[in-house]
Each structure stands twice: as C-alpha cells, then as structure tokens.
Design a protein around this motif. Structure first.
Motif, PDB file in Angstrom:
ATOM      1  N   VAL A 187       2.430   7.461   8.757  1.00  0.00           N
ATOM      2  CA  VAL A 187       3.045   7.719   7.455  1.00  0.00           C
ATOM      3  C   VAL A 187       4.014   8.879   7.608  1.00  0.00           C
ATOM      4  CG1 VAL A 187       2.628   8.498   5.096  1.00  0.00           C
ATOM      5  CG2 VAL A 187       1.081   6.850   6.145  1.00  0.00           C
TER       6      VAL A 187
ATOM      7  N   VAL B 270       0.427   0.348  -1.779  1.00  0.00           N
ATOM      8  CA  VAL B 270       1.592   0.352  -0.891  1.00  0.00           C
ATOM      9  C   VAL B 270       2.613  -0.643  -1.408  1.00  0.00           C
ATOM     10  CG1 VAL B 270       2.409   0.083   1.480  1.00  0.00           C
ATOM     11  CG2 VAL B 270       0.090   0.933   1.042  1.00  0.00           C
TER      12      VAL B 270
ATOM     13  N   CYS C  91      -1.436   4.930   6.890  1.00  0.00           N
ATOM     14  CA  CYS C  91      -1.284   3.931   5.843  1.00  0.00           C
ATOM     15  C   CYS C  91      -2.656   3.360   5.494  1.00  0.00           C
ATOM     16  CB  CYS C  91      -0.357   2.807   6.311  1.00  0.00           C
ATOM     17  SG  CYS C  91      -0.254   1.429   5.138  1.00  0.00           S
TER      18      CYS C  91
ATOM     19  N   CYS D  19       3.106  -4.195   8.265  1.00  0.00           N
ATOM     20  CA  CYS D  19       2.026  -3.737   7.382  1.00  0.00           C
ATOM     21  C   CYS D  19       1.647  -4.865   6.428  1.00  0.00           C
ATOM     22  CB  CYS D  19       2.484  -2.522   6.588  1.00  0.00           C
ATOM     23  SG  CYS D  19       1.299  -1.974   5.343  1.00  0.00           S
TER      24      CYS D  19
ATOM     25  N   CYS E 115       5.000   4.186   4.627  1.00  0.00           N
ATOM     26  CA  CYS E 115       4.573   3.519   5.847  1.00  0.00           C
ATOM     27  C   CYS E 115       5.785   2.746   6.371  1.00  0.00           C
ATOM     28  CB  CYS E 115       3.414   2.561   5.566  1.00  0.00           C
ATOM     29  SG  CYS E 115       3.046   1.435   6.937  1.00  0.00           S
TER      30      CYS E 115
END
Length: 671
Positions: A420, A336, A413, A434, A429
């Motif tokens: 997502v 990510v 995510c 996060c 995301c």
C-alpha cells in the motif's frame, strides 16, 4: 470585414441570450445540440479572424492552459463574516441592539430583508464598463484568491452586463457579491462520476464547490456545473442606492439570479416567523440552506452601525441546528475501490437520522480517524454531511470506559496483501491483480449504464472471482454454462439467462464499451463524447494527448488518463481478449431505413419514475431510434415522457403546450 464583424457580434448576442434563457430564466428556447452548433460556428469564425476575439466572447469562458497558482486580490470593501444566532430570543436581542445603537425608539419597527443562507462559497465579481474583469474568493475577508479563470466557466456569470429593459444604466464600476453553490443533483452526479473513476467522494456540496473553485485547471471546473445566487453590491460608481432591496433590484436589472425566496419583513416578529417557516421547507430545495440571513434594509443605517473587526453590525444569520444523533461504532472496515483507493467505513448501531435509518458512515480517510481520535466501540455524534451523506462529527469521549480499541491503519491491502502506498491523504493498493479491485471493475463493467449484463450482479461476481473463474472483465465472455450452474444459487435457467445476457452485451454501442472499461476520469458522458469522435476503440487507444485535448469537453487531465490507460500492458492484454471474444469495438450508426419516423429527429425529456425502464434505458431507446435527449423543457421540445411522481417539468410542458406522453403511449411509440 464589416459583414464578418457583424456576424460575429450577432452570434455572440444570440449565445448570450440563450445563456440567460437557460441558466437564469430556466426557460431554454433551443436544444443543447443547437446551442453547441452556435458555439462551434462562433469558434470557427474567431479562429479564422483571431484579431476579432474579445475578452467577453462566449468562447473565452474556458482558458487553454492550467494555472500554476492563484494570485491575491485585496478587497476594496472587506468581505467580513456574519455573526450567528440560533434562537428566536437572540434575534430579538439583535433587533434591540440595532435600535439602541441607532437611537430608534424601542416601540418603532426596523425593516429587514431576509434571505436564505445558501451553504456555498462567498465570491465577489468586479465589472468595469459592463465587462467582467476579475472575481475572487472571500479569503480572510481582506484578501482573497483570484479565481477569475474558474468563474468565467460559470454561465450564470455574464462576461458582459446588459440591462434587462435597456433603460437601466450600467454603472462604470460595480462589484457584485454572491454565493457559489453546487445543486444537490449535481453533487450526486459528481460523486457518482468520481466513484466510477475510482476517486474519493466529496463529503458535501459545499466542499465540492470550494474544491472546484480552487482547481488550477478551469477546463475541469467547467464540467462541475456550479451555480450562483447574488446577494449584495460591494463597491459601485454612478448609482444612487438607499436600501439593500434596491441593491438586489439593481442586480436583477442586469438579468442576474437573485434568490427568489428573499422577503422584506416590517419588523423582527415577521423575521422570526419567516425563519421558522423555512426550517422544514428548505429540505424541498435542490440546494443546501443552513439558515437565514437577516439584513437591515436601510443603507444609511448600515453606515451608522458600521462593523466590528470581524463582522458588520447590521446583519446576522439565523442558523438551523443540524439534526444529529449519538450511536456506537461497532466496527471499522475498509473497502477497496476499483482504482485501489482504500477507504475506512464505520459500521454503526442503527440510529434514526433525518428521517432514515443509518447504520454506516464514511470516515473519508485514515488521517480523519487519527485527527478525531475515532476508536472502535466509541459513542459518536453522527449527522448527514450536507444532509446527504452520513458522517461521524465527533467522539463522545466522556462515555469511554476503556474497552474502546484503536483502529490500526492497514500497511497491506486488506484484500490481496499487496503493498500500500500513500497518495496524499489516501492509501492505495497498486496491485493490478488485486481481487477487490477486479470485483469492482467487473461489477462496474456489467452495470446497467455500462455493458448492461442482466443478472451479472455483485453476488455472482464475488463467486466467480473467488473461484478463479474470472480475473478481469474480459474473462466474462469466456464463461461456460456449466461453470455457472456449479455456483451457489445458479440453476439451469439462471445460468442460461446470464449466458444469453453476456452474448447480447457483445453488441452494445462503442460509448457503452468505453464507459465500461473503467478509464479513470471517464464516465458515461465523456464516453459518449469520445465515441462521437472515434470510429473504433483502436482509434481511441492510439490517440495522442494533442488529439484528445482538441476534442470539446476533453481537458488535459482526462486526456492523460486515457493515454496512460491504453499504454498499460495489462490493459492491452484485456482489450485483446475482448476483441477475440467478438465484443463490438466500432461505432454503430443507424441506417435511415431503421429509424423510427415518430422518434427520429424529435427531442425528448423524461420526468418521474417509469415502470418498465430505468431513465437511462428509456433515453438509450430514444437515441437508438434517432431521437435526442434534452435537459430542459422549451417551446422546441417535442415530447415530455411522464412517469410516476413527475417534477416541475410537467407544469412547464403544459404551460408551453408541449406534447405529453404517459408510459403506455411512449411504449407504443418506441415499438
């Protein structure tokens, strides 16, 4: 009025000459700053006298508003593709075919011109009475896209043709064809900037060049630093040409770059030898070459040979085989990015490829996995895309034994289990809390080219975020010594060093802070531009779209990113914490009394690897003491700082008698 008109024309001629010196001859005579001052002076004069603006003025390279779409242009002479060969035997067959079709005795030689096959995008440029009128892509060979606005931003493309020796007549109409490409160093710089901004990376330089030419906003194109080599004349009037070599000489006569490694070969044996010579040498170039192009030199033979519906019969390409290897995908993982982009990556059984051991390969996006039907456990063919980035080319499906597993595209995510959303071919995301995004943003904030917090690396960030000690980069400045010593591999001394580095980072320049914030589309250079126009971070935070777009090099996309970033409530809370912690938010100026007289006002270039500093650190030291960093060696360069394994700039400096400093001498100077 006559004096003003003459002054404007003088400025234009001066700028055109410096464009040629810099972009064509690679021998600049002035610094980047001095060049920018000439552009600004011309802009001010044209703004005061708009009726004197002409289409070929250097100020008219970048248009004001993005296009809504590209119009089509029909090619007067089709831009057909080129047939490929892959062996010496096929080249000999090509030679025999030329002789057979033209009636040349098999024992006589045919003269060829051999050129490097640049891995870029074919374009054509149309000039009338010396002025650039339009430019287009190859398209389907008969109709291409009108990309004139983007091509005007490339300074290797003159808006007005001029004869090098003033004796060569400029044709009333001439069509010049060439290859747009992105140098490897620019490709790497662009991908680093995209990574900094949280954007997906380009797969290879050719894709980056093609994507850049199809941008609707030429202001973004202007920042991509595309280059061009010309390789042919299409349509031409008022000019007698009998060989392809004369076409290239005509192009050179306009002062336009033709690839310097072009060679005339007296027969096919010399062609084969030259092609073989370049198979390894091409890797030393700063642009990608995927083969050689072999053309019959005689234009009369071109006419006689003609073309098929797809390709001319008088030209062929000799393609080099890309180095590939077969390995196994052990697993597919996702990562990510700091803006939430979820990217799939293949972990491979290590394999030697193009001189390096490869164990990971990008899969770009989930659509790519589905299209190629890539599964965990598959035997796959890998190659370095553009010989730079490892990628999976195809699956060896005949090796499947039923144990392979289909990869399940994430619906949540993988880091925070947040929702997502599909964004084009990418999944993102959008959870601002996060932890994966937070980790990458914090790592970026503390990195060397941002706030440069020594010791604050990925391993430490992982622990701090996982333990809830740091949720965003502003929390860095509220860490306590004891909190650090309680972490793994962090003793008293290491913790003290990190706390000291955090404290020191509070006094970094405004440009460093702007860069560190992670504003989408804002990297190190754009941060420096913004810091040069705003005295404080607050002033930047309250800037309008109009104010930002009025800054040279800031276009609507970047302006939109900046405004949206500072309008976000989450961002505003983080910035308040940074200010409360005492982080510098003002532009720092160096008093004249503190400037190093040996450095202040002097121009520097750094080449090779320094032992005591990274190149970025050395450049920052020079700037802090009043010096300037320039990109090319010229007669006006004051110093070249030389580290280990210097490049061609050292030879250029010696040729121009520029002062050369080794690292020890440079260290003494900056102290």
């Amino acid at each position: 009025m006559i004096a003003i008109n003459e002054n404007i024309e003088r400025l234009r001629d001066t700028i055109r000459r410096h464009d040629k010196k810099y972009y064509v001859e690679n021998n600049p005579e002035i610094t980047d700053y001095e060049y920018d001052q000439l552009i600004k002076e011309l802009q001010q004069l044209e703004k005061a006298h708009p009726h004197l603006i002409t289409p070929d003025s250097p100020t008219q390279r970048v248009g004001g508003e993005p296009l809504t779409q590209f119009s089509a242009i029909n090619h007067r002479i089709p831009m057909l593709s080129i047939d490929n060969t892959y062996s010496d035997a096929e080249l000999k067959e090509f030679d025999q075919r030329i002789k057979r079709m033209t009636g040349i005795d098999v024992h006589r030689d045919v003269e060829y011109v051999v050129e490097l096959k640049i891995d870029g995008v074919a374009i054509t440029l149309w000039y009338e009475k010396g002025l650039f009128v339009w430019g287009a892509t190859r398209g389907d060979g008969f109709t291409g896209d009108d990309v004139t606005a983007n091509l005007r931003t490339i300074r290797q493309i003159p808006l007005k043709l001029e004869s090098v020796d003033r004796s060569q007549k400029i044709p009333s109409v001439v069509e010049i064809r060439g290859e747009i490409y992105l140098p490897n160093r620019e490709f790497q710089r662009l991908n680093e900037a995209r990574e900094e901004s949280g954007e997906p990376q380009f797969a290879n330089p050719r894709n980056a060049a093609a994507g850049t030419l199809k941008l609707l906003d030429p202001r973004i194109t202007a920042k991509r630093r595309l280059r061009i080599f010309r390789y042919a004349i299409g349509h031409v009037e008022d000019s007698e040409l009998s060989t392809h070599l004369q076409c290239l000489e005509l192009i050179r006569g306009f002062g336009l770059p033709v690839n310097p490694h072009t060679r005339v070969c007296e027969n096919i044996e010399a062609v084969i030898q030259y092609c073989n010579d370049w198979e390894k040498k091409r890797r030393d170039l700063d642009y990608l070459v995927d083969g050689m192009v072999i053309k019959v030199n005689s234009l009369a033979l071109h006419e006689q040979l003609g073309a098929t519906s797809k390709a001319p019969r008088w030209v062929i390409s000799y393609k080099y085989q890309p180095e590939r290897a077969v390995t196994v995908i052990e697993e597919i993982v996702t990562q990510v990015g700091k803006t939430g982009t979820i990217t799939p990556v293949a972990n491979l059984s290590p394999v030697l490829l193009a001189g390096t051991m490869v164990s990971r390969a990008t899969l770009h996006n989930f659509e790519e996995i589905s299209r190629k039907d890539i599964r965990v456990g598959d035997h796959v063919v890998v190659q370095k895309a553009g010989e730079i980035i490892p990628q999976v080319v195809s699956v060896v499906k005949e090796k499947r034994d039923g144990t392979e597993r289909t990869f399940q595209e994430p619906v949540m995510c993988p880091e925070c289990n947040g929702s997502v959303q599909q964004d084009g071919v990418y999944r993102r995301c959008h959870n601002p809390f996060c932890p994966a995004q937070a980790k990458r943003r914090i790592i970026y904030f503390a990195s060397r080219h941002a706030m440069d917090i020594e010791g604050f690396g990925p391993a430490l960030v992982e622990q701090l975020v996982d333990k809830g000690l740091v949720k965003d980069y502003a929390d860095i400045y509220h860490l306590k010594h004891q909190e650090l010593t309680d972490l793994e591999r962090m003793g008293e001394k290491s913790s003290s060093n990190v706390i000291r580095a955090i404290e020191e980072s509070k006094q970094r320049g405004l440009d460093r802070l702007i860069c560190a914030l992670g504003i989408p589309n804002v990297g190190t250079h754009t941060a420096e531009v913004l810091a040069g126009h705003f005295d404080t971070l607050d002033a930047l935070a309250h800037a309008t779209h109009g104010a930002l777009e009025g800054i040279y090099e800031i276009g609507p996309v970047v302006a939109k990113s900046i405004v949206e970033f500072f309008q976000d409530k989450h961002t505003q809370g983080i910035l308040e914490k940074l200010k409360a912690a005492g982080v510098n938010i003002r532009r720092q100026t160096i008093p004249s009394s503190e400037k190093n007289p040996k450095i202040s006002g002097k121009s520097f270039i750094i080449t090779g690897t320094l032992q005591k500093h990274s190149r970025k650190e050395a450049e920052m030291l020079i700037k802090q003491q009043g010096g300037r960093i320039v990109s090319q060696v010229s007669k006006k360069t004051n110093y070249l700082v030389v580290g280990e394994d210097p490049g061609s700039k050292l030879d250029k400096a010696r040729e121009l008698d520029v002062a050369i400093l080794d690292e020890e001498t440079f260290e003494k100077m900056i102290r």
